[in-house]
Design a protein around this motif. Structure first.
Motif, short mmCIF file in Angstrom:
data_model
loop_
_atom_site.label_atom_id
_atom_site.label_comp_id
_atom_site.label_asym_id
_atom_site.label_seq_id
_atom_site.Cartn_x
_atom_site.Cartn_y
_atom_site.Cartn_z
N TYR A 189 31.36 74.46 109.44
CA TYR A 189 32.73 74.60 109.94
C TYR A 189 32.72 75.37 111.24
N GLU A 190 33.22 74.72 112.31
CA GLU A 190 33.35 75.33 113.63
C GLU A 190 32.07 76.05 114.06
N GLY A 191 30.94 75.37 113.83
CA GLY A 191 29.67 75.85 114.36
C GLY A 191 28.85 76.73 113.44
N ASN A 192 29.34 77.03 112.25
CA ASN A 192 28.59 77.88 111.33
C ASN A 192 28.60 77.30 109.91
N TRP A 193 27.61 77.73 109.10
CA TRP A 193 27.49 77.28 107.72
C TRP A 193 28.17 78.27 106.78
N TYR A 194 28.89 77.73 105.79
CA TYR A 194 29.58 78.56 104.79
C TYR A 194 29.35 77.97 103.40
N ILE A 195 29.44 78.84 102.42
CA ILE A 195 29.40 78.39 101.03
C ILE A 195 30.67 78.88 100.34
N LYS A 196 31.35 77.97 99.67
CA LYS A 196 32.52 78.34 98.87
C LYS A 196 32.00 78.62 97.46
N ALA A 197 32.11 79.87 97.04
CA ALA A 197 31.43 80.29 95.82
C ALA A 197 32.35 81.09 94.92
N VAL A 198 31.99 81.14 93.65
CA VAL A 198 32.67 81.98 92.66
C VAL A 198 31.65 82.99 92.15
N SER A 199 31.97 84.27 92.23
CA SER A 199 31.06 85.31 91.74
C SER A 199 31.15 85.41 90.23
N ARG A 200 30.02 85.72 89.62
CA ARG A 200 29.98 85.96 88.18
C ARG A 200 30.05 87.46 87.90
N MET A 201 30.26 87.80 86.63
CA MET A 201 30.32 89.21 86.25
C MET A 201 28.92 89.82 86.31
N LYS A 202 28.86 91.14 86.26
CA LYS A 202 27.59 91.83 86.40
C LYS A 202 26.59 91.45 85.31
N ASP A 203 27.10 91.08 84.12
CA ASP A 203 26.19 90.69 83.04
C ASP A 203 25.78 89.22 83.13
N GLY A 204 26.22 88.53 84.21
CA GLY A 204 25.83 87.13 84.41
C GLY A 204 26.77 86.12 83.79
N LYS A 205 27.76 86.57 83.03
CA LYS A 205 28.69 85.64 82.39
C LYS A 205 29.73 85.14 83.39
N ALA A 206 30.20 83.92 83.14
CA ALA A 206 31.22 83.33 84.02
C ALA A 206 32.56 84.02 83.80
N ILE A 207 33.30 84.21 84.87
CA ILE A 207 34.63 84.78 84.79
C ILE A 207 35.57 83.76 84.15
N PRO A 208 36.46 84.17 83.24
CA PRO A 208 37.40 83.21 82.61
C PRO A 208 38.16 82.41 83.65
N SER A 209 38.47 81.17 83.32
CA SER A 209 39.05 80.24 84.29
C SER A 209 40.33 80.76 84.93
N GLY A 210 41.17 81.45 84.18
CA GLY A 210 42.42 81.95 84.74
C GLY A 210 42.25 83.06 85.75
N LYS A 211 41.10 83.71 85.76
CA LYS A 211 40.86 84.84 86.66
C LYS A 211 39.84 84.51 87.75
N ARG A 212 39.35 83.28 87.77
CA ARG A 212 38.34 82.90 88.76
C ARG A 212 38.97 82.77 90.14
N ARG A 213 38.25 83.26 91.15
CA ARG A 213 38.73 83.16 92.53
C ARG A 213 37.56 82.81 93.43
N ALA A 214 37.71 81.75 94.17
CA ALA A 214 36.63 81.32 95.08
C ALA A 214 36.69 82.14 96.36
N SER A 215 35.54 82.53 96.85
CA SER A 215 35.44 83.24 98.12
C SER A 215 34.54 82.46 99.06
N THR A 216 34.69 82.69 100.35
CA THR A 216 33.90 81.99 101.37
C THR A 216 32.86 82.96 101.92
#
Length: 335
Positions: A189-216
């Motif tokens: 995008y506009e000359g640079n590479w980005y990844i749209k990602a969702v972070s997991r919790m510190k113990d490696g478990k996925a965040i519940p769907s209602g609280k998930r937020r994608a970051s760039t």
């Protein structure tokens, strides 16, 4: 059905959408093929897509299944590779240029050829891995802000294989941090590479769907990356947003109408998806369905009076404010 010159482009596009986790179905695949058709006359039946899927499954044992939740086809084994001879040396070279340039710089006919080359790179098997690694390194270095080739390779492979990745990240305004991410969508995008990602919790478990937020995350700010054995399910909403070029969570303004002079009209199509509503001798009235505030304000300012906002007075006020600030600063320097 064999792979012939008549259907090779269609097969390549289908394989690319599968590899990109875009869950192709008939409407999505038809829309994608039409976007690549300059003449605008492309047509495809639902039965043709079904035949292509059946061909890949029977002739090449492609692990393709239908996901009823996502309403599209997907690869049950992200590591599956195909031996269809789709890749030529010229396309490999073009893929390097395509990933770096086609996004913003090239006219439509060249952009289509380069995008096709990138699709070929995504759909090719893993034979000649050393050559592919070199190409990925070149693509990474082609970013405005250079990405570490080893980081790009890990992120690229994890994105394709739906693997979680441990990254060490150095953001602009915060301190360096370590996080476990799900890389859902990779974008140039506009000359640079980005990844749209969702972070997991510190113990490696996925965040519940209602609280998930994608970051760039900017790939050039990833200091190190290590793939894990944890697998995630791609989020179609995130993928669709990136396909619409919604890389960042900037506030959008909808239904923007502009009056443009001839010079401004020449280039607006390279920055926004526009529809022309009317024209007179000297001006054009165009409509933009939606765009971020900063992009519209910057565009009107750059055109220096050749672009006039016809609605959204709050945008016009921001244009005036920015212009007055610039005039004030530069008048001080003249004294």
């Amino acid at each position: 059905m064999g792979v012939t010159k008549y259907n090779i482009q269609r097969i390549k596009r289908l394989l690319s959408m599968l590899k990109e986790n875009r869950y192709p179905n008939y409407p999505r695949f038809l829309a994608e093929m039409k976007r690549q058709d300059i003449a605008g006359a492309y047509n495809l039946s639902a039965r043709t897509l079904q035949r292509d899927i059946a061909f890949l499954k029977s002739e090449y044992r492609a692990p393709i299944e239908y996901d009823f939740e996502q309403r599209g086809y997907y690869l049950t084994d992200p590591d599956w590779s195909v031996d269809i001879p789709l890749l030529e040396n010229s396309e490999m070279r073009a893929a390097v240029l395509g990933a770096r340039l086609a996004e913003n710089l090239m006219p439509a006919p060249v952009k289509q050829e380069m995008r096709s080359a990138v699709d070929t790179l995504l759909s090719v098997n893993d034979k000649g891995m050393d050559e592919k690694a070199v190409l990925l390194s070149l693509v990474a270095l082609g970013s405005r802000a250079a990405v570490k080739p080893e980081v790009f390779r890990v992120i690229f492979d994890a994105w394709q294989k739906h693997q979680c990745v441990n990254v060490r990240y150095n953001p602009v305004t915060e301190s360096e941090s370590e996080r476990l991410i799900e890389p859902h969508a990779l974008a140039f995008y506009e000359g640079n590479w980005y990844i749209k990602a969702v972070s997991r919790m510190k113990d490696g478990k996925a965040i519940p769907s209602g609280k998930r937020r994608a970051s760039t995350l900017a790939l050039h700010r990833i200091l190190s990356a290590e793939a894990t054995s944890d697998i995630f399910k791609p989020d179609q909403k995130i993928i669709d947003a990136v396909n619409r070029r919604e890389i960042f969570d900037f506030p959008l303004v909808e239904d923007i109408r502009l009056r443009l002079g001839p010079e401004a009209r020449k280039f607006i199509g390279e920055q926004f998806d526009v529809t022309e509503e009317s024209r007179d001798k000297d001006h054009y009235i165009v409509r933009i369905a939606a765009a971020p505030v900063y992009r519209i304000v910057n565009y009107v300012l750059v055109e220096g009076g050749d672009a006039e906002l016809l609605n959204h007075p709050e945008l016009a006020a921001e244009v005036v404010k920015r212009a007055e600030q610039s005039i004030k600063v530069h008048r001080k320097r003249k004294k």
